[in-house]
Each structure stands twice: as C-alpha cells, then as structure tokens.
Design an enzyme around this catalytic site. Sequence first.
Site, PDB file in Angstrom:
ATOM      1  CE1 TYR A 141     -14.385  11.533 -18.102  1.00  0.00           C
ATOM      2  CE2 TYR A 141     -14.198  11.275 -15.735  1.00  0.00           C
ATOM      3  CZ  TYR A 141     -14.415  10.730 -16.973  1.00  0.00           C
ATOM      4  OH  TYR A 141     -14.656   9.396 -17.083  1.00  0.00           O
ATOM      5  CG  ASP A 178      -7.650  15.680 -15.883  1.00  0.00           C
ATOM      6  OD1 ASP A 178      -6.897  15.133 -16.714  1.00  0.00           O
ATOM      7  OD2 ASP A 178      -8.695  15.155 -15.452  1.00  0.00           O
ATOM      8  CE  LYS A 225     -10.493   7.832 -19.869  1.00  0.00           C
ATOM      9  NZ  LYS A 225     -10.804   9.117 -19.262  1.00  0.00           N
ATOM     10  NE  ARG A 282      -2.547   1.621   3.380  1.00  0.00           N
ATOM     11  CZ  ARG A 282      -2.444   0.980   4.539  1.00  0.00           C
ATOM     12  NH1 ARG A 282      -2.844  -0.275   4.650  1.00  0.00           N
ATOM     13  NH2 ARG A 282      -1.935   1.570   5.591  1.00  0.00           N
TER      14      ARG A 282
HETATM   15  C1  LIG Z   1     -11.316   9.532 -18.055  1.00  0.00           C
HETATM   16  C2  LIG Z   1     -10.944  10.796 -17.422  1.00  0.00           C
HETATM   17  C3  LIG Z   1     -10.810  10.899 -16.032  1.00  0.00           C
HETATM   18  C4  LIG Z   1     -11.104   9.739 -15.113  1.00  0.00           C
HETATM   19  O1  LIG Z   1     -10.247   8.657 -15.341  1.00  0.00           O
HETATM   20  P1  LIG Z   1     -10.650   7.142 -14.987  1.00  0.00           P
HETATM   21  O2  LIG Z   1      -9.396   6.386 -15.286  1.00  0.00           O
HETATM   22  O3  LIG Z   1     -11.803   6.766 -15.851  1.00  0.00           O
HETATM   23  O4  LIG Z   1     -11.032   7.127 -13.550  1.00  0.00           O
HETATM   24  C5  LIG Z   1     -10.444  12.106 -15.499  1.00  0.00           C
HETATM   25  N1  LIG Z   1     -10.212  13.175 -16.277  1.00  0.00           N
HETATM   26  C6  LIG Z   1     -10.324  13.123 -17.616  1.00  0.00           C
HETATM   27  C7  LIG Z   1     -10.046  14.332 -18.420  1.00  0.00           C
HETATM   28  C8  LIG Z   1     -10.692  11.936 -18.245  1.00  0.00           C
HETATM   29  O5  LIG Z   1     -10.831  11.889 -19.566  1.00  0.00           O
END
Ligand SMILES: *Cc1c(COP(=O)(O)O)cnc(C)c1O
Length: 405
Positions: free
Chosen positions: A113, A186, A211, A59
């Site tokens: 998001y 982000d 992604k 962890r």
């Molecule tokens: C998909 C996404 C997230 C969340 O990511 P997960 O891996 O699905 O939890 C956060 N911010 C953006 C811009 C995203 O495209």
Amino acid sequence: MEKKVKQQTKAVHAGDRKREGRYVPVSTPIHTAASFFYESMEKLDRVFGREEPGFSYARYDNPTNAALEELCAALESGHGALACSSGMAAVHIALLTALADRRKSVVAADALYGATVNLLMNVLEPLGVAVRFVDICDLPAAKAAIAEAKPGCVLMETASNPLLRVGEIERVAELATAVGAALLVDNTFATPLLVRPIELGAHLVVHSLTKFLAGHGDALGGVVVSDAAHYDTLRALSRTFGPVLGPFESYLAMRGIKTFAVRVERQCANACRVASWLKDQPEVGRVYFPGDPAHPDAAAIRRQFPEGLYGGIVSFELANAGRNEVFRFMNALKLVVPATSLGDVHSMMLYPAMSSHREISPKHRERMGISDGLVRLSVGIEAVEDIIHDLGQALENSGVAGASA
Ligand SMILES: *Cc1c(COP(=O)(O)O)cnc(C)c1O
C-alpha cells in the site's frame, strides 16, 4: 462462545452482550466516557495498575473498543487486538511493536500500500530504521534478504495492492522466525474470512477497518491483532501515544463486521464474474485477479485461499491507455463510484497512479508494475449484471473502445 465456531458465527457474536449492571444489551453501546471510576479508590488503583481488569481512561481502553477488539481477535485467531484511529495508525504501531525489542531493521515486500511505503521510507528510515524491499513472492530472494539483513520485522500484505500478488505466509513466517524477526501481515485485502495469517505463523496482523470489515464507507479505522508475545508491548505503546479509535467509529466498525462474511462472499462471487468478463473485452489489457488459474502465484493462492473466495478486488489495464483515456473511462461510469477506498458495499474504482500510489515517484511506480493505464476495481454487492453493464457502457461511451478497434 466456543472457539471452534465458524467465522460467520463469530462475526455476529464475539465481543457482544456483556452484562452491564442488571441487564445485558444485545448490541454493544457507544461508551463516550473519557474516564471511569469505581466504588472505592482501592479498586481504581488496582485497575490502573492492571492487577484487575477494568476501564480507567479512554486512551487506555473503553468498553466499546474492547468489544470490537475481542471480535477482531476472535476472527483473526489472535491473543488480543488494538482498535486504532486508521489503518495507517495500526500499521505504524504494529511496526513499532515488532521493532521494540529487536534490530531496527525491516524487510518489506516491494508491493505494498502506497502510504505504507511512504511510512517506511519517509518516516521510519530517517529515524534510523533500515528498510529493505524484496519481492516477497520470490522465496529464494526473500530468504536471502532476510538472512542478510537479519531484520527485526518482516512486513507483507496477504494480497498486494493493486497488483494482487500473493506470497506464502507460512514460508515467510518460518524465514522471519529463524532470524528472530516478527512477521507483520496486512490482511486488509483478504479479510479473516479468506486468510488468517496468525494461524500460518505470523505474529501481528493489521487491517484497515475502513475497507471490507466496516464495509460501508462511513468510518475510518484500523486494528492490530497480536499474538500473546507482542500483546503487552502493543498496549503499552498505545497507552503512551494513543492512536486509538473513537467510540462512535468503533460502534460503526463492529456493526459493519457483523455482516462482513456475507458481504465478502458476495463480493468474491461478483469479482469472479467481473474478472472473467473483463478478460473477454478487447479494450482491456491485462487483468489481475487471484482467481485466475494463470496467476503468477497460483500455487500460493490454492494453498491459502478457500476455493472460490479470491477477494473482491480486480485490477486491470485499459489497452494502450494513459491518464487521459483512464479519466475518460472513469468519468463515464454511472454506477461504479470513482472514489478512493475499497471493500465497500458499492463498487468503486480507483486510479492508483493518481491516488494510492501518488506519493511514489513515477519511476518507482513503473518498477512496481503500476502502469498509467491501470485501474483497480473493488467489486460491491450489487447485482453483478448491473456492474458489468456499467463497465461495458463506460468502455463504449468513453471512446476507449474505439481507440483500440
Ligand atoms: C487502506 C489501506 C491501509 C490504510 O488504511 P486507512 O484506514 O486508510 O488508514 C493500509 N493497508 C491497506 C492494504 C489498505 O488498503
């Protein structure tokens, strides 16, 4: 590895090839051990006390995650990183890190998001965190909101989802820093090939590894990259509530990242071609693409994005279409995968009103500019002619073409 090498080189070298006893593996193994021990209790004690580097409990840290974290920190020019079980787990712990020693107040971009909006409004706000949304691309408005709220954290995305608005990270970082706030960016949509927010003054960066970075639609994960000032708090919070990535996903993410620069270059080139084709189709209304010279944030894009690399996402409206027309169009796709997510090697299309922005009320969606005719295309690495052909046949075969003719 030298620090000044380019992203393409870092992607295939950083974090890997650590000596393990008598040999050096060329790629980082999957370490599944939940705990670790050493030749003496004295050494384990020092590792637990973090007086000596090392692993004690999964962890806290494990060697597979440590390699991935070193790689992500190198790509984002950060001090260190934390690999998380999802992008949302990363957003969550990054927000808590930013707010730990600050006012429990967030100024957030109004185009975020969907799950991030949900986290702010339905989790953090009920816990007592003040949340205020502002158009982060409108600098005077952002300045006023930040000066007034004096937040502990300012949150924005490099390119917003799904309308691809682009704010000035460097200016926003100055505004945040001036009131003692941390800027959290982000960077999922841009990737560190295009934009590196920490170099522009941001304090924390998050990614959904799911992604572009992992890139193959086979692993869920997230990462927080931190500057030096926030790193200890980030790790301490993680040791306490453990939102960490498992070693199997960590391995997949790292394997994916090795080719991310090549993939993203190709996705960007394909997206440019697809966006300009879409603009010429009579059945297509507005096209949202950062490479468009008429983009409302063209100046910020020119300053922040490398020439020709505008990301792999193109959003567009079907002219005069609602849910039924969009469903018909997406049902007619044969190559482009009509599924949630983005950044994969294959092209995919998502309907924001149904998926990423489903939890947001129709009224709030409308205010965000997300109409019922809007779709978001994540352009893959296929031959671009095949992607365009599929979009064309779907427009034609779904009757959407006839409707506007
Ligand atoms: C998909 C996404 C997230 C969340 O990511 P997960 O891996 O699905 O939890 C956060 N911010 C953006 C811009 C995203 O495209």
